[in-house]
Enzyme design. Structure first.
Site, PDB file in Angstrom:
ATOM      1  N   LYS A 105       2.741  -4.596   6.092  1.00 63.20           N
ATOM      2  CA  LYS A 105       3.332  -5.882   5.760  1.00 63.20           C
ATOM      3  C   LYS A 105       4.696  -5.947   6.403  1.00 63.20           C
ATOM      4  O   LYS A 105       5.408  -4.973   6.475  1.00 63.20           O
ATOM      5  CB  LYS A 105       3.506  -6.010   4.250  1.00 63.20           C
ATOM      6  CG  LYS A 105       2.209  -6.026   3.511  1.00 63.20           C
ATOM      7  CD  LYS A 105       2.472  -6.107   2.030  1.00 63.20           C
ATOM      8  CE  LYS A 105       1.169  -6.037   1.273  1.00 63.20           C
ATOM      9  NZ  LYS A 105       1.357  -6.068  -0.157  1.00 63.20           N
ATOM     10  N   MET A 135       7.835  -1.857  -6.725  1.00 63.06           N
ATOM     11  CA  MET A 135       7.840  -3.257  -6.248  1.00 63.06           C
ATOM     12  C   MET A 135       8.561  -4.194  -7.218  1.00 63.06           C
ATOM     13  O   MET A 135       8.057  -5.264  -7.544  1.00 63.06           O
ATOM     14  CB  MET A 135       6.390  -3.739  -6.023  1.00 63.06           C
ATOM     15  CG  MET A 135       5.714  -2.993  -4.898  1.00 63.06           C
ATOM     16  SD  MET A 135       3.967  -3.374  -4.730  1.00 63.06           S
ATOM     17  CE  MET A 135       3.230  -2.247  -5.889  1.00 63.06           C
ATOM     18  N   ASP A 152       0.722   2.093   7.576  1.00 63.08           N
ATOM     19  CA  ASP A 152       1.385   1.003   6.864  1.00 63.08           C
ATOM     20  C   ASP A 152       2.881   0.981   7.144  1.00 63.08           C
ATOM     21  O   ASP A 152       3.448   1.952   7.649  1.00 63.08           O
ATOM     22  CB  ASP A 152       1.184   1.192   5.357  1.00 63.08           C
ATOM     23  CG  ASP A 152      -0.154   0.648   4.894  1.00 63.08           C
ATOM     24  OD1 ASP A 152      -0.860   0.033   5.709  1.00 63.08           O
ATOM     25  OD2 ASP A 152      -0.481   0.841   3.710  1.00 63.08           O
TER      26      ASP A 152
HETATM   27  N1  SAH Z   1       1.507   4.104  -2.420  1.00 60.75           N
HETATM   28  C1  SAH Z   1       2.956   4.069  -2.528  1.00 60.75           C
HETATM   29  C2  SAH Z   1       3.445   2.807  -3.226  1.00 60.75           C
HETATM   30  C3  SAH Z   1       3.204   1.544  -2.429  1.00 60.75           C
HETATM   31  S1  SAH Z   1       3.810   0.144  -3.235  1.00 60.75           S
HETATM   32  C4  SAH Z   1       3.427   5.322  -3.273  1.00 60.75           C
HETATM   33  O1  SAH Z   1       2.607   6.051  -3.832  1.00 60.75           O
HETATM   34  O2  SAH Z   1       4.638   5.586  -3.285  1.00 60.75           O
HETATM   35  C5  SAH Z   1       5.382  -0.059  -2.471  1.00 60.75           C
HETATM   36  C6  SAH Z   1       6.501   0.297  -3.431  1.00 60.75           C
HETATM   37  O3  SAH Z   1       6.639   1.713  -3.514  1.00 60.75           O
HETATM   38  C7  SAH Z   1       7.856  -0.191  -3.000  1.00 60.75           C
HETATM   39  O4  SAH Z   1       8.056  -1.547  -3.366  1.00 60.75           O
HETATM   40  C8  SAH Z   1       8.760   0.721  -3.784  1.00 60.75           C
HETATM   41  O5  SAH Z   1       8.822   0.333  -5.142  1.00 60.75           O
HETATM   42  C9  SAH Z   1       7.995   2.031  -3.721  1.00 60.75           C
HETATM   43  N2  SAH Z   1       8.438   2.893  -2.619  1.00 60.75           N
HETATM   44  C10 SAH Z   1       7.694   3.380  -1.625  1.00 60.75           C
HETATM   45  N3  SAH Z   1       8.412   4.185  -0.818  1.00 60.75           N
HETATM   46  C11 SAH Z   1       9.653   4.208  -1.333  1.00 60.75           C
HETATM   47  C12 SAH Z   1      10.867   4.863  -0.971  1.00 60.75           C
HETATM   48  N4  SAH Z   1      10.953   5.669   0.083  1.00 60.75           N
HETATM   49  N5  SAH Z   1      11.956   4.646  -1.748  1.00 60.75           N
HETATM   50  C13 SAH Z   1      11.899   3.872  -2.832  1.00 60.75           C
HETATM   51  N6  SAH Z   1      10.783   3.225  -3.224  1.00 60.75           N
HETATM   52  C14 SAH Z   1       9.681   3.399  -2.488  1.00 60.75           C
END
Ligand code: SAH
Length: 274
Positions: A64, A178, A42
């Site tokens: 995406k 998000m 992803d």
């Molecule tokens: N499965 C992922 C979440 C996916 S949804 C997890 O467990 O972290 C995507 C959201 O995750 C983003 O919009 C943001 O809110 C958060 N996110 C993912 N990676 C991030 C990062 N390195 N720094 C800050 N927010 C992050």
């Protein structure tokens, strides 16, 4: 290397890549990277993680771009099934944890429907890893006994699809995924739901990467502050008094010379006060 389970040909490992720092990968995710015949990843999977796979392992992007889904979920699931049916060891790699706002459940159910064996490899989710790298504990005895993790929008992308009144009432600490795009609406709904506009907020962007940015602000003005500061996604939002602890626990800042306060909540918070 710790010997792990066999990564069988014709199976799929649905693995979390963690939030950014490759050091936060699990040994199982690393094994998957080393042994996979194909990697389907992803947008939020860090390059530094993909770099741990042998350079000749085929990798396919399935994420995406610009917030718009470039691939339909059903097509991604189909691709996993096709690769597995051809006898490949398929590593499906997702940012953070595959079962936390990652649609991992949907993909795994597609594998079940197709009779493909699979393993789930959890990862460090952004709401945990990002807070740790910002120096903010998810729980702290003096501030909260519970945490709410919530997405900024529902499956259709609507902020209004989340019951923000219930979220506002849910727990002293709220971690929002998000949320950056609609932070103004979200903050307003939380205040309407009873949260104090003065409550501390941290916006943690590109957490656990060399580009990590942490903005400390207040609920009533966090959206404007994030905009003024030019904060870019991905970002995780944390609301609650745990944010105050950053004054004492910003270990990354300390490495760069920040003076840490051992009593960020007042005299008793380090537990050593007599
Ligand atoms: N499965 C992922 C979440 C996916 S949804 C997890 O467990 O972290 C995507 C959201 O995750 C983003 O919009 C943001 O809110 C958060 N996110 C993912 N990676 C991030 C990062 N390195 N720094 C800050 N927010 C992050």
């Amino acid at each position: 290397m710790v010997p792990g389970p066999e990564f069988r040909p014709g199976s799929v490992w649905l693995a979390g890549a963690g939030p950014g720092d490759p050091g936060l990968l699990t040994l199982l995710a690393l094994q998957g990277l080393k042994e996979a015949d194909v990697i389907i990843y992803d947008a939020l999977v860090p390059d530094a993680v993909l770099a741990l796979a042998p350079p000749d392992t085929p990798r396919e992007f399935a994420g995406k771009r610009g917030g718009k889904p470039s691939f339909r979920q059903v097509d991604i699931s189909l691709r996993l099934v096709q690769h597995a049916r051809r006898g490949k060891r398929v590593l499906r790699l997702k940012g953070g944890d595959p079962f936390v706002f990652g649609r991992g459940g949907e993909e795994a159910l597609a594998l079940v429907a197709a009779g493909i064996p699979f393993r789930i490899v959890p990862g460090v989710t952004a709401g945990i890893g990002g807070l740790a790298y910002a120096g903010i504990p998810l729980t702290h005895r003096e501030t909260n006994q519970a945490v709410t993790m919530v997405t900024g929008h529902d499956a259709t992308g609507e902020v209004s699809g989340v019951d923000w009144h219930a979220v506002a009432q849910s727990s002293p600490v709220i971690v929002i995924y998000m949320a950056l795009k609609h932070l103004d609406q979200i903050a307003a709904r939380l205040v309407e739901g009873g949260r104090d506009p003065d409550e501390p907020v941290a916006v943690i962007a590109s957490a656990c990467t060399p580009d990590q940015v942490v903005l400390e602000t207040r609920l009533g003005r966090c959206a404007g502050d994030a905009k003024t500061a030019g904060v870019m996604p991905p970002a995780i939002i944390v609301i609650g008094d745990v944010v105050k602890l950053r004054a004492g626990l910003d270990w990354l800042g300390a490495a760069a010379g920040r003076q840490l306060d051992p009593n960020p909540l007042g005299p008793a918070s380090c537990g050593l006060a007599s």
